[in-house]
Write a protein that holds these residues in place. Sequence first.
Motif, short mmCIF file in Angstrom:
data_model
loop_
_atom_site.label_atom_id
_atom_site.label_comp_id
_atom_site.label_asym_id
_atom_site.label_seq_id
_atom_site.Cartn_x
_atom_site.Cartn_y
_atom_site.Cartn_z
N PRO A 119 0.81 -1.23 0.00
CA PRO A 119 0.00 0.00 0.00
C PRO A 119 0.84 1.28 0.00
O PRO A 119 0.48 2.26 -0.68
N GLU A 120 1.96 1.28 0.73
CA GLU A 120 2.74 2.52 0.81
C GLU A 120 3.46 2.87 -0.49
O GLU A 120 4.04 3.95 -0.62
N HIS A 121 3.41 1.96 -1.47
CA HIS A 121 4.04 2.24 -2.76
C HIS A 121 3.17 3.10 -3.66
O HIS A 121 3.68 3.72 -4.61
N TYR A 122 1.87 3.11 -3.41
CA TYR A 122 0.97 3.74 -4.39
C TYR A 122 1.12 5.26 -4.46
O TYR A 122 1.24 5.82 -5.56
N LEU A 123 1.09 5.94 -3.33
CA LEU A 123 1.10 7.40 -3.39
C LEU A 123 2.38 7.95 -4.03
O LEU A 123 2.31 8.84 -4.89
N PRO A 124 3.57 7.44 -3.65
CA PRO A 124 4.76 7.91 -4.37
C PRO A 124 4.69 7.63 -5.87
O PRO A 124 5.13 8.45 -6.68
N ALA A 125 4.12 6.47 -6.24
CA ALA A 125 4.02 6.14 -7.65
C ALA A 125 3.03 7.05 -8.37
O ALA A 125 3.27 7.47 -9.51
N PHE A 126 1.90 7.35 -7.72
CA PHE A 126 0.96 8.28 -8.33
C PHE A 126 1.62 9.64 -8.54
O PHE A 126 1.47 10.27 -9.59
#
Length: 696
Positions: A42-49
């Motif tokens: 889950p913590e990967h999504y915001l940086p990727a967005f």
Amino acid sequence: MSALCAAAFVTACGTGKTGTANPFFAEWDTPFGVPPFERILPEHYLPAFNEGMAREKAEIDAIVNNPAAPTFENTILAYDNSGQFLDRVSAVFGCVAGTDMTPELEEIQGEVSPLLTRHSSDISLDPALFARVRAVYEGRDTLCADSLQRRLTEKIYRNFVRGGAELSADDQARLREVDEQLSLLSIRFGRNLRGDNGDFVLLVDDREDLKGLPQNVADAAAAEAEHRGQKGKWAFTLDKPSLIPFLQYAENRGLRERLYTGYLTRCNHGDGRDNKAVLDSIANLRLLRANLLGYPTHAAYVLERQMAKTPEAVYALLTELWTPALDRAKGELAEMRAIKLAETGDSSFASWDWWFYAEKLRKAKYDLDEDQLRPYFALDSVRNGVFGLANKLYGITFRELTDIPKYNPANRVFEVIDKDGRTSLGVLYLDFHPRAGKRVGAWCTTFRSQSYDSTGQRVAPVVSIVTNFSKPTADAPALLTLDETATFFHEFGHGLHQLFSMVPYRGLKGVERDFVELPSQVMENWAMRPEMLALYARHYKTGESIPAELAQKIARSGLFNQGFATVEYLAASLLDMDYHTLGQSRPIDADAFEAASMEAVGLIPQIEPRYKSTYFQHIFSGGYSSGYYSYIWSEVLDADAFNAYVESGDLFNPEIAARFRTMLSRGGTADGDVLYRDFRGAESSMEPLLHRRGLK
């Protein structure tokens, strides 16, 4: 955090909070390039967005700041190719959030949604970018090399205009506010429904209250109760595999009422999950948005780009079907009332009686008991039938992939191989059963759409089909109802549309909303034909094919309950149109609005719209606003298309199938009516639909 800050953020956050490398920041070394699901946290999504938005902004800036005069290549094609990193992140997050939502993902969704809306507005309202697009559009006769380049240019230009590029600065600012509000409201509507749907349970602790229920239904309810910590009881939920069998077979009328009422009143309890105020805001904001863009109603705005073109054309189709469908439904009601009167001495009839007495009517008229059919429709048998039909029509085959990343352990994954036995058309994920965090319904999506790389090689799609079918029990595999079987064929048709795609430009892959259901609905025509049943319907214990007599009974019952099915669907379609043809902003009392809408067309109280307002996810959070009618519009096409096979005398006619596949492969490179005429050689006729639904 805005997209402007994303580049600095990503430099610091290329890894997640736990120190785990972010898979979105590396090439995927997985089979077929599928997402490395097991490594995505889950913590990967915001940086990727944020990285995706930053990259797309840089790509747009490169177009805007190009000193060369605008051309198709440096403006239109460059714009069409932008945002691919962001698309990849969005595709993965969207599927996982739809199938395995958690509070953490909900928080991310709420945080990223306004960022994405703002980012999209920054692009669509960029005056310098629009100036370059307009320059190519105005010079398209000389700047575009062929008709497809012109079509892409025209489509992109119109999208900018429809997105507000020509509005004043004040109106653009207002449009941005409206779009952000609508984005958040849509999420809230879906979140409320997911929570309300998941929390309701009808617990039964007296075996006598199970009277009438087939053993497999009771077993599934016992397993659900044990899962909920209520061992020794039976739990019935609002998921269709639990709800519908209970309504069909449970003799306890009071419990049928409780369960169905729970279904009908979702998000309509005056609490924190009540959707009435949410949909009021959505409908009025959509009207405001349409007015800002120069349209009298939201429906007028949406339909301009569909096959129907106008709200008047949609209403004309729906009303043409309404009267014969309602007449047929009233006839069905009369037959069921007679059964109820004979059995109970009481002819009063409520909506929660319909499934129960319809099942009795089915037995009386066709000597057909759906529960006795289910042993012939084990999930694996139906899957073999779906794959077998695709093979007979198109020559394609399927190879199961076991050593491949999955977004959920329940997934089954297949490589789809073309008729030459060598060419990979794509990868297909299958996700069959309900679980906590999974939204209701069935749908088809993609983790990667078909495209072409810089060398001209086709990049195959990665497709996912998601359903909520009946679960297996301790004693039996998943045994599907006829409706679930048809749903599998339906969603697989959407999958074929993606797998057959051969479109050169990303911006030309999409088709009109009222065309998109043609590839799916046409597949349903084969599902219950005796010729097809003989190929896949096998008893899960004995392996014996379904008896020919039983297959004929299914065929003869094809018109069964079609009045009800058509009316409940048309009622929801009309409700959708009524919400979105409002020409003046005003407070909307959803209950009163819905009641007035249904009273205006004479809906009988024994039938409810397929979706009532507070849980009408298709139109308030699912992309079908002013578009729920599209299923019946597409059904006119699919009934006519299947009739081509019938007329040929060969339901698996390879020449017709080849033409149909060609139509699917073209995506949105032409208007839907052009694509259909090229396939059929003529305009579609409504006659096959009227006959198939027993309305003529």
